[in-house]
Design a protein around this motif. Structure first.
Motif, short mmCIF file in Angstrom:
data_model
loop_
_atom_site.label_atom_id
_atom_site.label_comp_id
_atom_site.label_asym_id
_atom_site.label_seq_id
_atom_site.Cartn_x
_atom_site.Cartn_y
_atom_site.Cartn_z
N THR A 85 26.55 7.16 -2.86
CA THR A 85 27.80 7.86 -2.59
C THR A 85 28.78 6.93 -1.89
OG1 THR A 85 26.98 8.64 -0.46
CG2 THR A 85 26.57 10.05 -2.36
N GLU A 86 29.92 7.44 -1.58
CA GLU A 86 30.97 6.65 -0.94
C GLU A 86 30.78 6.52 0.57
OE1 GLU A 86 33.38 4.98 -2.52
OE2 GLU A 86 32.41 5.61 -4.37
N GLY A 87 29.69 7.03 1.10
CA GLY A 87 29.48 6.97 2.55
C GLY A 87 29.28 5.54 3.04
N ARG A 88 29.62 5.34 4.29
CA ARG A 88 29.48 4.01 4.90
C ARG A 88 28.78 4.15 6.25
NH1 ARG A 88 32.28 -0.22 2.78
NH2 ARG A 88 33.63 0.29 1.04
N ILE A 89 27.98 3.14 6.57
CA ILE A 89 27.30 3.06 7.86
C ILE A 89 27.76 1.78 8.52
CG2 ILE A 89 25.07 2.90 9.01
CD1 ILE A 89 23.90 4.40 6.55
N LEU A 90 28.51 1.92 9.60
CA LEU A 90 29.11 0.78 10.29
C LEU A 90 29.93 -0.10 9.36
CD1 LEU A 90 26.10 -0.23 12.57
CD2 LEU A 90 28.12 1.07 13.22
N GLY A 91 30.62 0.53 8.42
CA GLY A 91 31.48 -0.19 7.50
C GLY A 91 30.78 -0.74 6.27
N VAL A 92 29.47 -0.60 6.18
CA VAL A 92 28.71 -1.11 5.05
C VAL A 92 28.34 0.08 4.16
CG1 VAL A 92 26.61 -2.35 4.37
CG2 VAL A 92 27.77 -2.94 6.50
N PRO A 93 28.49 -0.05 2.84
CA PRO A 93 28.11 1.06 1.96
C PRO A 93 26.67 1.48 2.17
CG PRO A 93 29.31 -0.60 0.73
CD PRO A 93 29.05 -1.18 2.09
N SER A 94 26.43 2.79 2.14
CA SER A 94 25.10 3.31 2.46
C SER A 94 24.03 2.84 1.49
CB SER A 94 25.14 4.84 2.51
OG SER A 94 25.53 5.36 1.26
N LEU A 95 24.39 2.58 0.24
CA LEU A 95 23.41 2.07 -0.72
C LEU A 95 22.91 0.70 -0.30
CD1 LEU A 95 21.91 2.34 -3.41
CD2 LEU A 95 23.86 1.26 -4.52
N TYR A 96 23.79 -0.16 0.17
CA TYR A 96 23.38 -1.50 0.62
C TYR A 96 22.47 -1.40 1.84
CZ TYR A 96 27.13 -3.37 -2.34
OH TYR A 96 27.94 -3.69 -3.39
N VAL A 97 22.80 -0.52 2.76
CA VAL A 97 21.97 -0.34 3.95
C VAL A 97 20.58 0.15 3.54
CG1 VAL A 97 21.70 0.99 6.07
CG2 VAL A 97 23.94 0.07 5.46
N TRP A 98 20.52 1.09 2.60
CA TRP A 98 19.23 1.63 2.15
C TRP A 98 18.39 0.54 1.48
CZ3 TRP A 98 15.94 5.42 2.73
CH2 TRP A 98 14.96 5.63 1.78
N VAL A 99 18.99 -0.21 0.56
CA VAL A 99 18.24 -1.22 -0.20
C VAL A 99 17.79 -2.35 0.72
CG1 VAL A 99 18.42 -2.98 -2.00
CG2 VAL A 99 19.27 -0.67 -2.43
N LEU A 100 18.68 -2.89 1.52
CA LEU A 100 18.31 -4.01 2.38
C LEU A 100 17.38 -3.58 3.52
CD1 LEU A 100 21.70 -5.92 2.48
CD2 LEU A 100 19.67 -6.43 1.13
N GLY A 101 17.59 -2.38 4.05
CA GLY A 101 16.68 -1.87 5.07
C GLY A 101 15.30 -1.59 4.52
N GLY A 102 15.23 -1.00 3.34
CA GLY A 102 13.94 -0.74 2.69
C GLY A 102 13.23 -2.03 2.33
N TRP A 103 13.98 -3.00 1.87
CA TRP A 103 13.41 -4.30 1.52
C TRP A 103 12.82 -4.97 2.76
CZ3 TRP A 103 16.67 -9.21 0.46
CH2 TRP A 103 15.88 -10.21 -0.08
N ALA A 104 13.57 -4.95 3.86
CA ALA A 104 13.08 -5.53 5.12
C ALA A 104 11.83 -4.79 5.60
CB ALA A 104 14.18 -5.49 6.18
N ALA A 105 11.81 -3.48 5.47
CA ALA A 105 10.64 -2.70 5.89
C ALA A 105 9.42 -3.03 5.04
CB ALA A 105 10.95 -1.21 5.82
N VAL A 106 9.60 -3.19 3.74
CA VAL A 106 8.48 -3.53 2.85
C VAL A 106 7.94 -4.92 3.20
CG1 VAL A 106 7.88 -4.08 0.46
CG2 VAL A 106 9.14 -2.00 0.97
N ILE A 107 8.82 -5.87 3.48
CA ILE A 107 8.37 -7.21 3.87
C ILE A 107 7.60 -7.16 5.18
CG2 ILE A 107 9.18 -9.48 4.65
CD1 ILE A 107 11.42 -9.21 2.55
N ALA A 108 8.11 -6.41 6.15
CA ALA A 108 7.42 -6.30 7.45
C ALA A 108 6.06 -5.64 7.29
CB ALA A 108 8.28 -5.52 8.43
N LEU A 109 5.97 -4.59 6.48
CA LEU A 109 4.69 -3.92 6.25
C LEU A 109 3.72 -4.83 5.49
CD1 LEU A 109 5.91 -0.31 5.41
CD2 LEU A 109 4.66 -1.07 7.45
N ALA A 110 4.23 -5.64 4.56
CA ALA A 110 3.36 -6.58 3.85
C ALA A 110 2.80 -7.63 4.80
CB ALA A 110 4.12 -7.25 2.72
N ALA A 111 3.63 -8.07 5.75
CA ALA A 111 3.14 -9.04 6.74
C ALA A 111 2.07 -8.42 7.62
CB ALA A 111 4.31 -9.53 7.58
N LEU A 112 2.25 -7.18 8.01
CA LEU A 112 1.24 -6.50 8.82
C LEU A 112 -0.04 -6.25 8.04
CD1 LEU A 112 3.36 -3.84 10.72
CD2 LEU A 112 2.18 -5.81 11.70
#
Length: 78
Positions: free
Chosen positions: A46-73
């Motif tokens: 959607t057109e929503g933004r989180i701290l000026g960043v599109p919400s889709l980008y926040v979701w994808v990059l945040g999810g990607w970072a979480a998957v990497i962190a969980l893989a390391a653990l």
């Protein structure tokens, strides 16, 4: 009493840790597949933004970072 020692749980072999690690990685793959599934991504497209960043980008990059962190653990030796 038959003189048999009580069962203390399943016997652990030398490959028990690798089997657990593999199972965790398979579960992590399934989680990542669900997180990056197009219907779920559509919720954040959607057109929503989180701290000026599109919400889709926040979701994808945040999810990607979480998957990497969980893989390391999951792959860390204990």
């Amino acid at each position: 009493m038959s003189g048999v020692p009580p069962h203390s749980g399943p016997a652990r072999g030398p490959h028990d840790g690798t089997i657990r690690r593999r199972d965790r990685m398979v579960g992590l793959f399934l989680l990542a597949a669900a997180l990056f599934n197009p219907p779920l991504l559509g919720l954040f497209g959607t057109e929503g933004r989180i701290l000026g960043v599109p919400s889709l980008y926040v979701w994808v990059l945040g999810g990607w970072a979480a998957v990497i962190a969980l893989a390391a653990l999951a792959s860390a030796r204990r």
